[in-house]
Design a protein around this motif. Structure first.
Motif, mmCIF file in Angstrom:
data_model
loop_
_atom_site.group_PDB
_atom_site.id
_atom_site.type_symbol
_atom_site.label_atom_id
_atom_site.label_comp_id
_atom_site.label_asym_id
_atom_site.label_seq_id
_atom_site.Cartn_x
_atom_site.Cartn_y
_atom_site.Cartn_z
ATOM 1 N N PHE A 1 0.873 -1.180 0.000
ATOM 2 C CA PHE A 1 0.000 0.000 0.000
ATOM 3 C C PHE A 1 0.907 1.225 0.000
ATOM 4 O O PHE A 1 1.530 1.553 1.011
ATOM 5 C CB PHE A 1 -0.844 -0.047 1.275
ATOM 6 N N VAL B 1 13.673 0.520 7.957
ATOM 7 C CA VAL B 1 13.689 0.085 9.363
ATOM 8 C C VAL B 1 14.652 -1.088 9.536
ATOM 9 O O VAL B 1 14.966 -1.787 8.567
ATOM 10 C CB VAL B 1 12.275 -0.334 9.851
ATOM 11 N N LYS C 1 1.040 3.901 16.741
ATOM 12 C CA LYS C 1 1.607 4.967 15.904
ATOM 13 C C LYS C 1 1.357 4.773 14.420
ATOM 14 O O LYS C 1 1.446 5.717 13.646
ATOM 15 C CB LYS C 1 3.123 5.061 16.154
ATOM 16 N N LEU C 2 1.061 3.540 14.008
ATOM 17 C CA LEU C 2 0.920 3.266 12.576
ATOM 18 C C LEU C 2 -0.520 3.460 12.112
ATOM 19 O O LEU C 2 -1.445 3.418 12.897
ATOM 20 C CB LEU C 2 1.383 1.844 12.274
ATOM 21 N N THR D 1 -1.819 8.123 13.841
ATOM 22 C CA THR D 1 -1.432 8.073 15.244
ATOM 23 C C THR D 1 -2.684 8.096 16.127
ATOM 24 O O THR D 1 -3.795 8.316 15.658
ATOM 25 C CB THR D 1 -0.565 9.302 15.579
ATOM 26 N N HIS E 1 -3.392 10.412 18.133
ATOM 27 C CA HIS E 1 -3.943 11.779 18.025
ATOM 28 C C HIS E 1 -4.894 11.897 16.848
ATOM 29 O O HIS E 1 -5.991 12.438 16.968
ATOM 30 C CB HIS E 1 -2.816 12.801 17.801
ATOM 31 N N VAL E 2 -4.456 11.399 15.698
ATOM 32 C CA VAL E 2 -5.270 11.525 14.488
ATOM 33 C C VAL E 2 -6.599 10.800 14.687
ATOM 34 O O VAL E 2 -7.669 11.287 14.301
ATOM 35 C CB VAL E 2 -4.500 10.959 13.268
ATOM 36 N N ALA F 1 -8.801 12.721 17.138
ATOM 37 C CA ALA F 1 -9.349 13.898 16.441
ATOM 38 C C ALA F 1 -10.504 13.474 15.535
ATOM 39 O O ALA F 1 -11.476 14.208 15.362
ATOM 40 C CB ALA F 1 -8.248 14.586 15.636
HETATM 41 C C1 FAD Z 1 7.079 0.368 10.452
HETATM 42 C C2 FAD Z 1 6.189 1.245 9.622
HETATM 43 C C3 FAD Z 1 5.436 0.689 8.613
HETATM 44 C C4 FAD Z 1 4.610 1.502 7.804
HETATM 45 N N1 FAD Z 1 3.947 0.935 6.742
HETATM 46 C C5 FAD Z 1 3.284 1.731 5.864
HETATM 47 C C6 FAD Z 1 2.777 1.214 4.628
HETATM 48 O O1 FAD Z 1 2.905 0.018 4.320
HETATM 49 N N2 FAD Z 1 2.156 2.060 3.782
HETATM 50 C C7 FAD Z 1 2.008 3.390 4.059
HETATM 51 O O2 FAD Z 1 1.434 4.106 3.234
HETATM 52 N N3 FAD Z 1 2.492 3.927 5.232
HETATM 53 C C8 FAD Z 1 3.123 3.137 6.133
HETATM 54 N N4 FAD Z 1 3.670 3.670 7.279
HETATM 55 C C9 FAD Z 1 3.480 5.107 7.576
HETATM 56 C C10 FAD Z 1 2.582 5.356 8.798
HETATM 57 O O3 FAD Z 1 1.255 5.035 8.508
HETATM 58 C C11 FAD Z 1 2.766 6.821 9.223
HETATM 59 O O4 FAD Z 1 4.007 6.844 9.833
HETATM 60 C C12 FAD Z 1 1.722 7.259 10.201
HETATM 61 O O5 FAD Z 1 0.516 7.395 9.510
HETATM 62 C C13 FAD Z 1 2.027 8.589 10.889
HETATM 63 O O6 FAD Z 1 2.713 9.453 10.088
HETATM 64 P P1 FAD Z 1 4.088 10.083 10.674
HETATM 65 O O7 FAD Z 1 4.716 9.046 11.515
HETATM 66 O O8 FAD Z 1 4.870 10.564 9.530
HETATM 67 O O9 FAD Z 1 3.596 11.246 11.629
HETATM 68 P P2 FAD Z 1 3.254 12.743 11.220
HETATM 69 O O10 FAD Z 1 2.108 12.718 10.270
HETATM 70 O O11 FAD Z 1 4.495 13.446 10.797
HETATM 71 O O12 FAD Z 1 2.745 13.337 12.584
HETATM 72 C C14 FAD Z 1 3.564 14.117 13.485
HETATM 73 C C15 FAD Z 1 2.753 14.410 14.733
HETATM 74 O O13 FAD Z 1 1.617 15.219 14.387
HETATM 75 C C16 FAD Z 1 0.424 14.617 14.858
HETATM 76 N N5 FAD Z 1 -0.660 14.824 13.888
HETATM 77 C C17 FAD Z 1 -0.568 14.730 12.528
HETATM 78 N N6 FAD Z 1 -1.762 14.995 11.964
HETATM 79 C C18 FAD Z 1 -2.633 15.261 12.971
HETATM 80 C C19 FAD Z 1 -4.026 15.597 13.026
HETATM 81 N N7 FAD Z 1 -4.765 15.700 11.909
HETATM 82 N N8 FAD Z 1 -4.588 15.769 14.243
HETATM 83 C C20 FAD Z 1 -3.863 15.639 15.376
HETATM 84 N N9 FAD Z 1 -2.534 15.335 15.390
HETATM 85 C C21 FAD Z 1 -1.924 15.150 14.214
HETATM 86 C C22 FAD Z 1 0.757 13.136 14.983
HETATM 87 O O14 FAD Z 1 -0.039 12.492 15.959
HETATM 88 C C23 FAD Z 1 2.221 13.161 15.419
HETATM 89 O O15 FAD Z 1 2.306 13.329 16.806
HETATM 90 C C24 FAD Z 1 4.508 2.883 8.073
HETATM 91 C C25 FAD Z 1 5.269 3.444 9.116
HETATM 92 C C26 FAD Z 1 6.120 2.637 9.854
HETATM 93 C C27 FAD Z 1 6.963 3.276 10.914
#
Ligand code: FAD
Length: 564
Positions: free
Chosen positions: A133, A207, A369-370, A373, A375-376, A379
């Motif tokens: 995805f 990772v 977190k995945l 988060t 928070h999201v 919200a």
């Molecule tokens: C091991 C791993 C596997 C993953 N696998 C996939 C995958 O297969 N495909 C894929 O597409 N993605 C994947 N992801 C991505 C994952 O879904 C994102 O990391 C996750 O959605 C959060 O994004 P971010 O960590 O970049 O946080 P950010 O979006 O940068 O958020 C930063 C901070 O802001 C807060 N925040 C952001 N938006 C809001 C809001 N609207 N309201 C309140 N607070 C908010 C967050 O809670 C956080 O504290 C993976 C990530 C990891 C680490």
């Protein structure tokens, strides 16, 4: 007993194939053995043996092909998906993850009108393929509006350029469902990319894990009309609706991880003697185990009940849109609490490399977190709060949904519009008639919160204050959590002692969240007065507590140990 025990697999299924899938999967891990499982975890080797097992036994073909798309025994059946996810989490999050990102990758495909790509996906599943995805990007996090995967018109089709980051299975997926936009427009698009194409460049695994969480780049990757899964509003909806389906599975990974860790921890602590007494005779250790067990049973009761609403969902009943994000944010954070409680009781043992616990303690942190988060997700759910508390609606009862059926609606959920108009059945009915002291105390706390919302609802400035909303959202989530647990307790014949002990921690948690809301810089005098009244002490009953310990928790010692 409600907890999974691979030694006594008894969950009922309407068909033999479902039971076979669960038992074969358990059989694969037990045959692999704990030593090899942990060696592979720490050596970070790619799990080729697991994928060979999946291929040879057509496991993903059965579990991930909706009815009518291919495999005769295939259907998208959330009743069996729950336990499958739980089993994978029980043995290791990495095995769950390769399946989970396949689920996500398949979402936009099964939701698409592109029949040729659906046929290709069904065949790939038959052949043992996995999926990916491609939504996230390095610089944009949760902000998927800002995608830099751009399709530029070229001839009859387009050329795609851009990078994706954090994409599980991006190394070997049969297809990567990739999200982007058409150059110079806000026209979003989901298309299928093939990692074997020379214009697909695998950059690295971002990772340090057995899982391959890729960064990849498309450089002038040719996209034809035949590769397009969705365009415009549909592409956006496909992304959100896929995450709606997928995020539910995170709760089950947590439940599986916690269950295995609990068996290990209590077996160790019960057999360890310090100062001539068993570690489990320390009152605080016993309290930790009772709490961990109660929290884990509550996680499972809630997630199982949420599945009923997911399976019963329809355009007229979209209550699952509240319960699903709660499985994601609430069940997974409860999983962290369970591991914290257990780790405090086994201390150094939790670091050892021949214990599953070490991997559990690391991996449990990822789930909140995945896929958005905590928070999201809070919200998201606070949007439902006014209608939940103040405009309940009548719905026909939703009994347990264990039928062998395809969950058709999940792949035609429609647009994510009108969320604040979704109505819920009256939560107070779940509390009525339950005479247990802690259930009643919790109901009183919930009533005071309702009074707070009615008498001094968050003002415009507070509505923009995310920290304030998150504090209130935790309380709201706890009320919903309680409601579904109470609905499911009779179905799973949860004894009164255990249910009251579960509400013992619920009352304590409500008091904690009330204090957090009270402490918000912007809380008003009236709001603070309500919060103060919500801080209550759970009703302690030593006889009940002893019975829960002796009859339900202590017998878990030695109940399961993975084959070495
Ligand atoms: C091991 C791993 C596997 C993953 N696998 C996939 C995958 O297969 N495909 C894929 O597409 N993605 C994947 N992801 C991505 C994952 O879904 C994102 O990391 C996750 O959605 C959060 O994004 P971010 O960590 O970049 O946080 P950010 O979006 O940068 O958020 C930063 C901070 O802001 C807060 N925040 C952001 N938006 C809001 C809001 N609207 N309201 C309140 N607070 C908010 C967050 O809670 C956080 O504290 C993976 C990530 C990891 C680490």
């Amino acid at each position: 007993m409600i907890l999974l025990n691979p030694r006594q697999h008894r969950r009922p299924y309407a068909d033999a194939r479902s039971t076979d899938v669960m038992r074969a999967t358990i059989g694969f891990f037990e045959a692999k053995g704990k030593d090899k499982l942990l060696a592979d975890y720490y050596d970070r080797g790619w799990y080729a043996d697991f994928l060979e097992f999946v291929q040879a036994n057509r496991i993903f073909a059965t579990m991930c092909t909706p009815a009518g798309e291919g495999a005769a025994d295939g259907r998208w059946d959330t009743w069996r998906i729950c336990e499958f996810a739980e089993i994978l989490g029980f043995y290791g999050l990495q095995y769950w993850y390769t399946w989970q990102v396949s689920v996500l990758g398949l979402g936009p495909i099964w939701m698409s009108t592109n029949a040729a790509l659906r046929r290709r996906a069904a065949q790939a599943l038959e052949d043992g393929g996995i999926f990916a995805f491609g939504l996230s990007e390095k610089t944009h996090g949760a902000d998927i509006y800002s995608t830099d995967m751009v399709l530029t018109p070229a001839g009859d089709g387009w050329r795609a350029n851009g990078r994706k980051y954090y994409i599980g299975n991006g190394n070997v997926a049969a297809l990567v469902s990739t999200f982007g936009r058409i150059d110079g427009s806000d026209d979003y698009v989901f298309f299928a990319a093939d990692p074997r194409h020379p214009s697909y460049h695998l950059i690295k695994n971002v990772v340090a894990s057995q899982s391959y969480v890729s960064e990849f780049e498309l450089r002038d990757y040719p996209v034809t009309a035949g590769d397009i899964l969705h365009r415009g509003r549909d592409a956006w909806d496909a992304a959100l609706n896929t995450v709606n389906i997928g995020k539910y599975n995170l709760g089950w990974a947590s439940i599986g991880i916690c269950t295995h860790a609990l068996y290990e921890a209590i077996t160790h602590a019960s057999n360890r003697v310090l100062y001539t007494m068993h570690v489990t005779d320390f009152s605080h250790v016993r309290q930790n185990f009772v709490d961990a067990y109660c929290r884990l049973v509550a996680m499972k009761l809630f997630a199982l009940r949420a599945a009923d609403y997911m399976r019963a969902a329809s355009p007229a009943d979209r209550r699952y849109l509240l319960y699903n994000p709660m499985v994601k944010m609430k069940v997974t954070t409860q999983g962290e609490d369970v591991i914290n409680l257990l780790w405090d009781t086994i201390a150094a043992k939790g670091f050892e490399k021949d214990m599953y616990f070490g991997q559990a303690a690391i991996d449990i942190r990822g789930l909140p977190k995945l896929e958005g988060t905590v928070h999201v997700n809070i919200a998201l759910i606070v949007k439902f709060m006014p209608s939940f508390f103040f405009t309940p609606a009548e719905y026909p009862p939703v009994p347990q949904q264990r039928q062998a059926a395809n969950d058709d609606f999940l792949f035609r959920q429609g647009g994510a519009k009108g969320l604040s108009q979704i109505q819920f059945h009256d939560y107070r009915k779940a509390f009525a008639g339950v005479k247990l002291p802690n259930v009643q105390r919790f109901a009183e706390q919930a009533e005071i919160f309702r009074e707070l919302l009615a008498s001094d609802p968050p003002g415009p400035a507070q509505m923009k204050d995310v920290a304030f909303l998150l504090a209130g959202g935790e309380i709201f989530a706890l009320v919903v959590y309680a409601q579904l647990i109470l609905e499911n307790a009779p179905v799973y014949e949860v004894p009164d002692d255990l249910l009251d002990q579960i509400f013992d921690f619920m009352v304590r948690d409500m008091s904690k969240f009330a204090l957090q809301l009270f402490s918000q810089p912007s809380s008003t005098e009236k709001q603070m007065a309500c919060c103060r009244r919500m801080i209550r002490k759970a009703v302690h009953d030593p006889a009940r507590y002893d019975r829960v310990w002796k009859e339900q928790v202590a017998p878990l010692s030695g109940a399961y140990e993975m084959r070495r």
